[in-house]
Every structure is written in C-alpha cells, then in structure tokens.
Design an enzyme around this catalytic site. Structure first.
Site, PDB file in Angstrom:
ATOM      1  N   ARG A 276      19.522   2.886   2.728  1.00  0.00           N
ATOM      2  CA  ARG A 276      18.599   2.310   3.413  1.00  0.00           C
ATOM      3  C   ARG A 276      18.455   1.476   4.742  1.00  0.00           C
ATOM      4  O   ARG A 276      17.944   1.175   5.322  1.00  0.00           O
ATOM      5  CB  ARG A 276      17.921   0.906   2.475  1.00  0.00           C
ATOM      6  CG  ARG A 276      17.257   1.485   1.202  1.00  0.00           C
ATOM      7  CD  ARG A 276      16.954   0.287   0.128  1.00  0.00           C
ATOM      8  NE  ARG A 276      18.364  -0.060  -0.181  1.00  0.00           N
ATOM      9  CZ  ARG A 276      18.465  -0.904  -1.401  1.00  0.00           C
ATOM     10  NH1 ARG A 276      17.475  -1.693  -1.841  1.00  0.00           N
ATOM     11  NH2 ARG A 276      19.526  -1.195  -1.994  1.00  0.00           N
TER      12      ARG A 276
ATOM     13  N   ARG B 168      12.774   9.502   2.310  1.00  0.00           N
ATOM     14  CA  ARG B 168      12.291   8.779   0.950  1.00  0.00           C
ATOM     15  C   ARG B 168      10.932   8.572   0.509  1.00  0.00           C
ATOM     16  O   ARG B 168      10.543   7.975  -0.672  1.00  0.00           O
ATOM     17  CB  ARG B 168      13.236   7.902   0.671  1.00  0.00           C
ATOM     18  CG  ARG B 168      14.675   8.152   0.092  1.00  0.00           C
ATOM     19  CD  ARG B 168      14.704   8.798  -1.630  1.00  0.00           C
ATOM     20  NE  ARG B 168      13.714   7.966  -2.163  1.00  0.00           N
ATOM     21  CZ  ARG B 168      14.197   6.688  -2.822  1.00  0.00           C
ATOM     22  NH1 ARG B 168      15.208   6.094  -2.505  1.00  0.00           N
ATOM     23  NH2 ARG B 168      13.439   5.792  -3.505  1.00  0.00           N
TER      24      ARG B 168
ATOM     25  N   TYR C  24      25.726  -1.065 -17.494  1.00  0.00           N
ATOM     26  CA  TYR C  24      24.382  -0.842 -17.491  1.00  0.00           C
ATOM     27  C   TYR C  24      23.726  -0.457 -18.796  1.00  0.00           C
ATOM     28  O   TYR C  24      22.501  -1.021 -19.442  1.00  0.00           O
ATOM     29  CB  TYR C  24      23.932   0.273 -16.573  1.00  0.00           C
ATOM     30  CG  TYR C  24      24.378  -0.233 -15.180  1.00  0.00           C
ATOM     31  CD1 TYR C  24      23.499  -1.143 -14.416  1.00  0.00           C
ATOM     32  CD2 TYR C  24      25.265   0.123 -14.248  1.00  0.00           C
ATOM     33  CE1 TYR C  24      23.547  -1.809 -13.174  1.00  0.00           C
ATOM     34  CE2 TYR C  24      25.548  -0.222 -13.123  1.00  0.00           C
ATOM     35  CZ  TYR C  24      24.623  -1.329 -12.734  1.00  0.00           C
ATOM     36  OH  TYR C  24      24.716  -1.659 -11.124  1.00  0.00           O
TER      37      TYR C  24
ATOM     38  N   ARG D 187      28.117   3.854   0.367  1.00  0.00           N
ATOM     39  CA  ARG D 187      26.375   3.687   1.001  1.00  0.00           C
ATOM     40  C   ARG D 187      26.186   3.871   2.254  1.00  0.00           C
ATOM     41  O   ARG D 187      25.347   3.070   2.984  1.00  0.00           O
ATOM     42  CB  ARG D 187      26.163   2.197   0.353  1.00  0.00           C
ATOM     43  CG  ARG D 187      26.252   1.974  -1.065  1.00  0.00           C
ATOM     44  CD  ARG D 187      25.249   2.605  -1.864  1.00  0.00           C
ATOM     45  NE  ARG D 187      25.056   2.351  -3.200  1.00  0.00           N
ATOM     46  CZ  ARG D 187      24.450   1.514  -3.978  1.00  0.00           C
ATOM     47  NH1 ARG D 187      23.514   0.890  -3.206  1.00  0.00           N
ATOM     48  NH2 ARG D 187      24.648   1.546  -5.127  1.00  0.00           N
TER      49      ARG D 187
ATOM     50  N   ASP E 276      23.639   8.965  -7.475  1.00  0.00           N
ATOM     51  CA  ASP E 276      23.912   7.641  -8.122  1.00  0.00           C
ATOM     52  C   ASP E 276      24.600   7.871  -9.370  1.00  0.00           C
ATOM     53  O   ASP E 276      24.540   8.871  -9.962  1.00  0.00           O
ATOM     54  CB  ASP E 276      22.260   7.242  -8.340  1.00  0.00           C
ATOM     55  CG  ASP E 276      22.604   5.546  -8.514  1.00  0.00           C
ATOM     56  OD1 ASP E 276      22.635   4.774  -7.478  1.00  0.00           O
ATOM     57  OD2 ASP E 276      22.674   5.149  -9.877  1.00  0.00           O
TER      58      ASP E 276
HETATM   59  C1  LIG Z   1      26.904   0.194  -9.115  1.00  0.00           C
HETATM   60  C2  LIG Z   1      26.279   1.683  -8.277  1.00  0.00           C
HETATM   61  C3  LIG Z   1      24.760   1.996  -8.568  1.00  0.00           C
HETATM   62  N1  LIG Z   1      25.083   3.187  -7.571  1.00  0.00           N
HETATM   63  C4  LIG Z   1      26.184   3.402  -7.131  1.00  0.00           C
HETATM   64  C5  LIG Z   1      27.017   2.203  -7.432  1.00  0.00           C
HETATM   65  C6  LIG Z   1      28.485   2.182  -6.991  1.00  0.00           C
HETATM   66  C7  LIG Z   1      28.487   1.859  -5.716  1.00  0.00           C
HETATM   67  C8  LIG Z   1      28.459   0.244  -5.557  1.00  0.00           C
HETATM   68  O1  LIG Z   1      29.329  -0.406  -6.277  1.00  0.00           O
HETATM   69  O2  LIG Z   1      27.644  -0.331  -4.742  1.00  0.00           O
HETATM   70  C9  LIG Z   1      26.763   4.411  -6.472  1.00  0.00           C
HETATM   71  C10 LIG Z   1      25.776   5.156  -5.324  1.00  0.00           C
HETATM   72  N2  LIG Z   1      24.465   4.997  -5.482  1.00  0.00           N
HETATM   73  C11 LIG Z   1      24.202   5.744  -4.037  1.00  0.00           C
HETATM   74  C12 LIG Z   1      25.065   6.395  -3.613  1.00  0.00           C
HETATM   75  C13 LIG Z   1      24.846   7.369  -2.454  1.00  0.00           C
HETATM   76  C14 LIG Z   1      25.748   7.613  -1.658  1.00  0.00           C
HETATM   77  C15 LIG Z   1      26.304   6.615  -0.609  1.00  0.00           C
HETATM   78  O3  LIG Z   1      27.398   5.971  -0.728  1.00  0.00           O
HETATM   79  O4  LIG Z   1      25.835   6.794   0.594  1.00  0.00           O
HETATM   80  C16 LIG Z   1      26.242   5.819  -4.376  1.00  0.00           C
HETATM   81  C17 LIG Z   1      27.537   6.154  -4.067  1.00  0.00           C
HETATM   82  C18 LIG Z   1      22.550   5.825  -3.730  1.00  0.00           C
HETATM   83  C19 LIG Z   1      21.652   4.767  -4.042  1.00  0.00           C
HETATM   84  N3  LIG Z   1      21.417   4.022  -5.282  1.00  0.00           N
HETATM   85  C20 LIG Z   1      20.328   3.139  -5.170  1.00  0.00           C
HETATM   86  C21 LIG Z   1      19.892   3.325  -3.640  1.00  0.00           C
HETATM   87  C22 LIG Z   1      18.789   2.251  -3.160  1.00  0.00           C
HETATM   88  C23 LIG Z   1      17.534   2.904  -3.680  1.00  0.00           C
HETATM   89  C24 LIG Z   1      16.391   3.162  -2.953  1.00  0.00           C
HETATM   90  O5  LIG Z   1      16.745   3.350  -1.502  1.00  0.00           O
HETATM   91  O6  LIG Z   1      15.356   3.062  -3.170  1.00  0.00           O
HETATM   92  C25 LIG Z   1      20.581   4.283  -3.006  1.00  0.00           C
HETATM   93  C26 LIG Z   1      20.560   4.825  -1.473  1.00  0.00           C
HETATM   94  C27 LIG Z   1      19.945   2.252  -6.093  1.00  0.00           C
HETATM   95  C28 LIG Z   1      21.125   1.684  -6.877  1.00  0.00           C
HETATM   96  N4  LIG Z   1      21.821   2.186  -7.807  1.00  0.00           N
HETATM   97  C29 LIG Z   1      22.666   1.090  -8.469  1.00  0.00           C
HETATM   98  C30 LIG Z   1      22.513  -0.014  -7.782  1.00  0.00           C
HETATM   99  C31 LIG Z   1      23.172  -1.388  -7.886  1.00  0.00           C
HETATM  100  C32 LIG Z   1      21.288   0.154  -6.857  1.00  0.00           C
HETATM  101  C33 LIG Z   1      20.533  -0.601  -5.876  1.00  0.00           C
HETATM  102  C34 LIG Z   1      19.427  -1.273  -6.103  1.00  0.00           C
HETATM  103  C35 LIG Z   1      18.593  -1.789  -5.147  1.00  0.00           C
HETATM  104  O7  LIG Z   1      19.089  -2.844  -4.519  1.00  0.00           O
HETATM  105  O8  LIG Z   1      17.492  -1.180  -4.912  1.00  0.00           O
HETATM  106  C36 LIG Z   1      23.873   1.471  -9.327  1.00  0.00           C
END
Ligand SMILES: Cc1c2[nH]c(c1CCC(=O)O)Cc1[nH]c(c(CCC(=O)O)c1C)Cc1[nH]c(c(CCC(=O)O)c1C)Cc1[nH]c(c(C)c1CCC(=O)O)C2
Length: 352
Positions: free
Chosen positions: A39, A48, A159, A35, A84
């Site tokens: 954000r 974004r 999910y 990540r 994602d």
């Molecule tokens: C479980 C999981 C998800 N997504 C992901 C996982 C496995 C990693 C982990 O265990 O944390 C993987 C993921 N998601 C994202 C990345 C981008 C690359 C990186 O690591 O920089 C990666 C590697 C972008 C994202 N994926 C997400 C964001 C945030 C959304 C936003 O910016 O609006 C990003 C940058 C959304 C997302 N997507 C998911 C969640 C739990 C969330 C967060 C929701 C929230 O708190 O808003 C599912």
C-alpha cells in the site's frame, strides 16, 4: 532443484543479499523491506483497484507485477514474493478472508479436535498459481534474488484459533496451556502445511525463504521452547536440504532471539527493540542478522533518517553477516521516496 541435490551456483548466487545470508564478504550491505510491495506504493494501489487481496494472490501476472514494483522503484537487493501468510490456508479450503484495515478473519475458528480435520495437507496442485508466478518472476528478476515466505505455525494458529487478529491471543494461549495435546497436533498440522508451501516456492525458484512468526513475541521463552519451537524446527528441517538461506522473524522477540536461531534459521530477523550488537550476543555465532530500523523513522526528515540508519549500521559493524531491513513491515502511509533514499544511503555508506 529437489532437496539434497548439491546446490548449484545460480544467477542469484553471487548477489550481495545471498552473500550476506551466507556470512561472506559483500560489496555493500544488502537491503530489502518487509512489506516493500503494497500500500505504500501508488502503482500498487492502482493495479489492485477492485481486486480483493486474496484473489490478487492467485493471478500470476498481477503477482509478478506487484512483486517487481518495489524492485524497480526502490533499488532494493531482493524481491519478496507478493502473497500472504494465509494463502496456503485458503488454498486447502479454510473459510477465511483478508478484511481491508483489519487483517485475516476466519469464519469458523479452530477450537476443538473435530475442527482439526478441516486442515488437510497442502499439495503443489493447490497452489499452481504460486509456481507459475515464481516462474515468471525469476525470469524477470535475473540476478536479483526472490525471497519466498510463509507464516510460522504459532502465528497461523493465532489467526485460526482467535478467528482474526488479536492483541492478547487469549484463545490460542488457553489452548496451548489447557489442552497441550490438541495444541501440539494443531501446530504439527500447520508445520506440514507451511513446509509444503515453502517447498513449492523453493522448487519454483525462490532463492531464500523467511518464516514469519510475527506474533511469537507474546510468548514466554519456556512456553515458546516447549509448545511452539518444535513445530518451527519441523518446518526449518523440512527445507534444510535445499541449501537456500532460511530467515526467521518475529516482532517483540528480544527474549526469544537465541531460540529462534536454534530453531534452524541461517538468518535471524530482529525488530527495532534490540540493537543488533546485543541481538548478536543473544543469537550467538554462526548466524547472520537481519534488521532493524524502526519503520516509523521513515516519517522523519532526511537527516534524521540517515542518522538513525547510521546507528543500525554501527551496531551491525561487528556482525558476521548483516541484511539491512526495517524492524517490521513498511507502514502503509510511508513515503516511497524515503524508502528509496534509505536504500541509497545504506548502499553508499557501506560500499567497499
Ligand atoms: C501477520 C502477517 C500477515 N501477512 C503477512 C504477515 C507477516 C508479516 C508481518 O508481521 O507484518 C505477510 C505478508 N503479507 C503480504 C506480504 C507481501 C510481500 C511484502 O512483504 O511485500 C507479506 C510478506 C501482503 C499483504 N497482506 C495484506 C496486505 C494489505 C492488503 C491490501 O493491500 O488490501 C498486503 C499488501 C493484508 C494483511 N495480511 C495480514 C495482515 C495483518 C494484513 C494487513 C491488514 C490491513 O491492515 O489491511 C497477515
């Protein structure tokens, strides 16, 4: 590159990150952060603005920019593809969205055999924007490796069956215990989709792949081995022939580390709960480890951050290969300057 071609040295081949994954000597311990794009970076929030998360993943220029942002600002040794784990599911028509502050939400959860029919195979044509973005990215990145990734079958199933994030995974685990045939078929479908998604990324130019089984820590080892591991093995086997390092990560997986290595990983990701020397004993020889600073340590002062990073490096001193990372993703309120300081500290402390 296609599977089973002899891997050719590429621009990224001699990078510290790929050397550490291959357990070769490194000029310094390589660092990247799960990540790292996202954000915590103001420049991410800016580009974004007004664009829904899943839509942002389908715009190659935007994906390229967001993926490069942390590479420029933090000095990390690898980029991680901005996407994602639910992108391939969306791409085959599953009705889901990522709700800000919540996570992935699935309109109609998968609970019955009839629901399985909604999971068709993924083809490269479904995700042409991924191929295009990785083409743009690898040109910009040059010698810096790009890490592709996918969600592991269990984490995706959590999910799909729950319909959204869960603390208990009660519906998913009830299916696993109560209808093992349906569960096995669901995980097998997801393994094919995940493998196809990883292949697209590798063929487009990703130098390594990480399989996120983020929530596998909810499982007892015997259940993991019997009901989950076969699907993850299928994914790792499907991409073995490319010769790119395969990383396997989950949270709270201390009791599963040996099995997660056995599933077919070259590098096992470790969260902050198990020190890396102990993790190495659990994983056994022949694998590199990745991790494992507690992400909350970034909220402390400089000296404490350095001391805690030093503890990770000391525990990693006897490892065959170590990729420095956090024990889970960067938290949204993290100060990017602290991340940059941490990269600098690890590089300096390990320079050889
Ligand atoms: C479980 C999981 C998800 N997504 C992901 C996982 C496995 C990693 C982990 O265990 O944390 C993987 C993921 N998601 C994202 C990345 C981008 C690359 C990186 O690591 O920089 C990666 C590697 C972008 C994202 N994926 C997400 C964001 C945030 C959304 C936003 O910016 O609006 C990003 C940058 C959304 C997302 N997507 C998911 C969640 C739990 C969330 C967060 C929701 C929230 O708190 O808003 C599912």
């Amino acid at each position: 590159m296609t599977a089973n071609d002899t891997p050719q040295p590429t621009a990224t081949y001699d990078s510290a990150f790929l050397k550490a994954c291959r357990r070769e000597p490194v000029p310094h311990t390589p660092v990247w952060f799960m990540r790292q794009a996202g954000r915590s970076l103001p420049e991410y929030r800016k580009v974004r603005e007004g664009i829904p998360m899943l839509e942002s993943c389908t715009r190659p220029e935007l994906v390229t920019e967001i993926t490069l942002q942390p590479v420029r600002r933090l000095g990390v040794d690898a980029a991680v593809f901005y996407s994602d784990i639910v992108v391939p599911l969306k791409a085959i028509g599953v009705d889901l969205d990522i709700k800000p502050g919540v996570g992935p939400v699935v309109e109609q959860p998968i609970r019955t055999r009839a629901d399985l029919a909604r999971l068709r195979d993924l083809t490269p044509e479904d995700v042409t924007y991924v191929t295009e973005a990785i083409g743009l990215l690898t040109r910009e990145l040059g010698a810096t490796p790009l890490i592709g990734f996918a969600g592991a079958p269990f984490t995706l199933a959590s999910y799909l069956v729950e319909g959204g994030p869960s603390r208990t995974y009660e519906n998913a685990k009830a299916m696993m215990y109560g209808d093992p045939e349906l569960w096995a078929d669901l995980l097998d479908r997801l393994a094919d989709i995940t493998a196809a998604f990883l292949k697209v990324q590798i063929e487009a130019g990703a130098s390594a792949v990480q399989l996120f089984d983020s929530w596998a820590g909810a499982l007892a080892p015997a259940d993991y081995r019997k009901s989950v591991m076969p699907a993850s093995v299928k994914v790792f086997d499907a991409v073995a022939g490319y010769g790119v390092p395969r990383i396997h990560f989950g949270v709270g997986t201390g009791e599963l580390l040996g099995l997660m290595g056995e599933a077919g990983a070259d590098v096992v990701g470790v969260d902050w709960r198990v020190p890396l020397d102990e993790a190495a004993r659990r994983v056994g020889p022949g694998k590199a480890l990745q991790g494992n600073l507690d992400p909350t340590v970034l909220f402390t002062d400089k000296d404490t951050l350095a001391a805690k990073a030093r503890e990770v490096l000391d525990a990693a001193a006897g490892l065959e290969g170590h990729v420095f990372n956090l024990g889970h993703g960067v938290m949204p309120n993290t100060d990017p300057d602290a991340l940059a300081r941490l990269v600098e500290y690890v590089h300096t402390a390990t320079a050889r």
